[in-house]
Motif scaffolding. Sequence first.
Motif, PDB file in Angstrom:
ATOM      1  N   HIS A  23     -79.743  69.270  -4.140  1.00 26.63           N
ATOM      2  CA  HIS A  23     -78.646  68.519  -4.749  1.00 26.63           C
ATOM      3  C   HIS A  23     -77.303  68.877  -4.110  1.00 26.63           C
ATOM      4  N   SER A  24     -77.202  70.056  -3.528  1.00 30.96           N
ATOM      5  CA  SER A  24     -75.921  70.494  -2.965  1.00 30.96           C
ATOM      6  C   SER A  24     -75.459  69.588  -1.827  1.00 30.96           C
ATOM      7  N   ILE A  25     -76.399  69.059  -1.040  1.00 36.16           N
ATOM      8  CA  ILE A  25     -75.989  68.208   0.076  1.00 36.16           C
ATOM      9  C   ILE A  25     -75.488  66.858  -0.432  1.00 36.16           C
ATOM     10  N   TRP A  26     -76.036  66.394  -1.552  1.00 32.10           N
ATOM     11  CA  TRP A  26     -75.540  65.163  -2.153  1.00 32.10           C
ATOM     12  C   TRP A  26     -74.112  65.363  -2.674  1.00 32.10           C
ATOM     13  N   GLU A  27     -73.856  66.530  -3.261  1.00 31.51           N
ATOM     14  CA  GLU A  27     -72.510  66.830  -3.746  1.00 31.51           C
ATOM     15  C   GLU A  27     -71.518  66.860  -2.580  1.00 31.51           C
ATOM     16  N   ASP A  28     -71.932  67.456  -1.464  1.00 35.44           N
ATOM     17  CA  ASP A  28     -71.048  67.516  -0.299  1.00 35.44           C
ATOM     18  C   ASP A  28     -70.797  66.117   0.269  1.00 35.44           C
ATOM     19  N   TYR A  29     -71.851  65.312   0.336  1.00 32.97           N
ATOM     20  CA  TYR A  29     -71.693  63.937   0.826  1.00 32.97           C
ATOM     21  C   TYR A  29     -70.710  63.169  -0.070  1.00 32.97           C
ATOM     22  N   ARG A  30     -70.878  63.323  -1.364  1.00 34.29           N
ATOM     23  CA  ARG A  30     -70.031  62.608  -2.329  1.00 34.29           C
ATOM     24  C   ARG A  30     -68.560  62.990  -2.157  1.00 34.29           C
TER      25      ARG A  30
ATOM     26  N   LEU B 277     -67.057  64.221   0.586  1.00 31.72           N
ATOM     27  CA  LEU B 277     -66.542  63.693   1.855  1.00 31.72           C
ATOM     28  C   LEU B 277     -66.377  62.175   1.787  1.00 31.72           C
ATOM     29  N   TYR B 278     -67.295  61.508   1.109  1.00 33.12           N
ATOM     30  CA  TYR B 278     -67.225  60.051   0.982  1.00 33.12           C
ATOM     31  C   TYR B 278     -65.963  59.644   0.218  1.00 33.12           C
ATOM     32  N   ARG B 279     -65.681  60.340  -0.860  1.00 32.32           N
ATOM     33  CA  ARG B 279     -64.474  60.035  -1.641  1.00 32.32           C
ATOM     34  C   ARG B 279     -63.215  60.291  -0.823  1.00 32.32           C
ATOM     35  N   PHE B 280     -63.276  61.240   0.076  1.00 31.59           N
ATOM     36  CA  PHE B 280     -62.118  61.619   0.870  1.00 31.59           C
ATOM     37  C   PHE B 280     -61.861  60.640   2.011  1.00 31.59           C
ATOM     38  N   GLY B 281     -62.889  59.889   2.437  1.00 31.50           N
ATOM     39  CA  GLY B 281     -62.770  59.026   3.596  1.00 31.50           C
ATOM     40  C   GLY B 281     -62.119  57.691   3.291  1.00 31.50           C
ATOM     41  N   ASN B 282     -61.657  57.024   4.354  1.00 30.89           N
ATOM     42  CA  ASN B 282     -61.121  55.673   4.185  1.00 30.89           C
ATOM     43  C   ASN B 282     -62.269  54.661   4.283  1.00 30.89           C
ATOM     44  N   GLU B 283     -61.958  53.382   4.236  1.00 28.91           N
ATOM     45  CA  GLU B 283     -63.001  52.354   4.196  1.00 28.91           C
ATOM     46  C   GLU B 283     -63.920  52.410   5.418  1.00 28.91           C
ATOM     47  N   SER B 284     -63.348  52.540   6.609  1.00 27.23           N
ATOM     48  CA  SER B 284     -64.147  52.583   7.831  1.00 27.23           C
ATOM     49  C   SER B 284     -65.007  53.845   7.883  1.00 27.23           C
ATOM     50  N   GLN B 285     -64.430  54.974   7.488  1.00 23.97           N
ATOM     51  CA  GLN B 285     -65.170  56.235   7.508  1.00 23.97           C
ATOM     52  C   GLN B 285     -66.315  56.212   6.495  1.00 23.97           C
ATOM     53  N   ARG B 286     -66.076  55.605   5.353  1.00 27.67           N
ATOM     54  CA  ARG B 286     -67.148  55.492   4.355  1.00 27.67           C
ATOM     55  C   ARG B 286     -68.288  54.620   4.877  1.00 27.67           C
ATOM     56  N   ARG B 287     -67.913  53.566   5.565  1.00 27.90           N
ATOM     57  CA  ARG B 287     -68.946  52.687   6.125  1.00 27.90           C
ATOM     58  C   ARG B 287     -69.812  53.435   7.133  1.00 27.90           C
ATOM     59  N   MET B 288     -69.179  54.294   7.957  1.00 30.77           N
ATOM     60  CA  MET B 288     -69.947  55.077   8.919  1.00 30.77           C
ATOM     61  C   MET B 288     -70.815  56.122   8.220  1.00 30.77           C
ATOM     62  N   MET B 289     -70.296  56.733   7.157  1.00 33.51           N
ATOM     63  CA  MET B 289     -71.097  57.710   6.412  1.00 33.51           C
ATOM     64  C   MET B 289     -72.298  57.054   5.751  1.00 33.51           C
ATOM     65  N   GLU B 290     -72.135  55.806   5.353  1.00 35.93           N
ATOM     66  CA  GLU B 290     -73.248  55.078   4.740  1.00 35.93           C
ATOM     67  C   GLU B 290     -74.404  54.892   5.728  1.00 35.93           C
ATOM     68  N   LEU B 291     -74.088  54.846   7.034  1.00 38.32           N
ATOM     69  CA  LEU B 291     -75.143  54.752   8.036  1.00 38.32           C
ATOM     70  C   LEU B 291     -76.043  55.978   7.993  1.00 38.32           C
ATOM     71  N   TYR B 292     -75.449  57.127   7.718  1.00 36.79           N
ATOM     72  CA  TYR B 292     -76.188  58.393   7.751  1.00 36.79           C
ATOM     73  C   TYR B 292     -76.897  58.694   6.427  1.00 36.79           C
ATOM     74  N   LEU B 293     -76.416  58.116   5.348  1.00 42.85           N
ATOM     75  CA  LEU B 293     -76.903  58.472   4.013  1.00 42.85           C
ATOM     76  C   LEU B 293     -78.420  58.450   3.868  1.00 42.85           C
ATOM     77  N   PRO B 294     -79.140  57.422   4.361  1.00 40.62           N
ATOM     78  CA  PRO B 294     -80.596  57.420   4.165  1.00 40.62           C
ATOM     79  C   PRO B 294     -81.311  58.629   4.776  1.00 40.62           C
ATOM     80  N   GLN B 295     -80.656  59.315   5.710  1.00 41.16           N
ATOM     81  CA  GLN B 295     -81.284  60.490   6.314  1.00 41.16           C
ATOM     82  C   GLN B 295     -81.193  61.720   5.431  1.00 41.16           C
ATOM     83  N   LEU B 296     -80.207  61.754   4.545  1.00 39.15           N
ATOM     84  CA  LEU B 296     -79.984  62.950   3.752  1.00 39.15           C
ATOM     85  C   LEU B 296     -81.091  63.117   2.711  1.00 39.15           C
TER      86      LEU B 296
END
Length: 275
Positions: free
Chosen positions: A72-79, A81-100
């Motif tokens: 669960h800790s990696i989900w908390e970290d993702y969350r 960083l996601y909240r901290f990012g702007n729209e474009s950065q969030r979109r890029m993080m969403e690409l990686y999410l299924p791997q986590l």
Amino acid sequence: MAGELLGYSGLVTKARAMRGRLLKREDFERITEFQTVQETISFLREQESYGRIYGGREEIQHRGQVEELIYHSIWEDYRKLYRFGNESQRRMMELYLPQLQFQRMSSEVDVAYFVRIWKEIGSFSDKKKQSVLREIFGTQIDWLNIMWIYRAHHFFHQKPESIRTILTPVHYKVRKEEIAQLLEAEHTEEFQEILGNTVYFRGKDALVRIEDEISYHHVMEKMYRQICRREPFSMAPVFCYFYLKELEIAHLTTALEGIRYQLPSKDIREMILME
């Protein structure tokens, strides 16, 4: 340029701070010496990156319970960083999410995922973002294809036509003809010789031990070091953190399993690629 730096400085700083809290080699060396799972749990409670997720929950006493929190800790970290990012950065993080991997679920990495991601990378208008994403995902695709070919040959003795159906039809640095040669390799020595002549190893002393994933992690870590140095204000440091955090989680859960079955510390170190 100034806007680009400003747009990434906060997110990258946060990712680097998280990376600084990852367990060190000496921490894992200490963990492998523990005799009980409870000793490991007590150690993790003292660590900044894991102590906070316990939240005073004294009922966490068993391997299964602590593994739930570790994942669960990696989900908390993702969350965060996601909240901290702007729209474009969030979109890029969403690409990686299924791997986590979190909550002990297996990741969703498969051929369809990588094909979709490769197409989505092309939809970003910024060429620099495309380049960074292609290097990260392209290197991973290349090496997953290489490992799948090796395992299908070595462990399951599958024919080239059968193996080809499980590969991602994307070529980054490993050319189509090199993939064809790897598929047709008749024995391990020939496979290693072909792989040693690819761009990943050409002119170098190739470390080719596909069966225990050392080569995969060697290449991925080298790629992240290079791209983070070259593109420090990009998504590379963020994705690098996700990669290293997942590696840490894999090491921790493997160590917990080894301790549970009272394996010798040397065997546990070998299992988590420390020796």
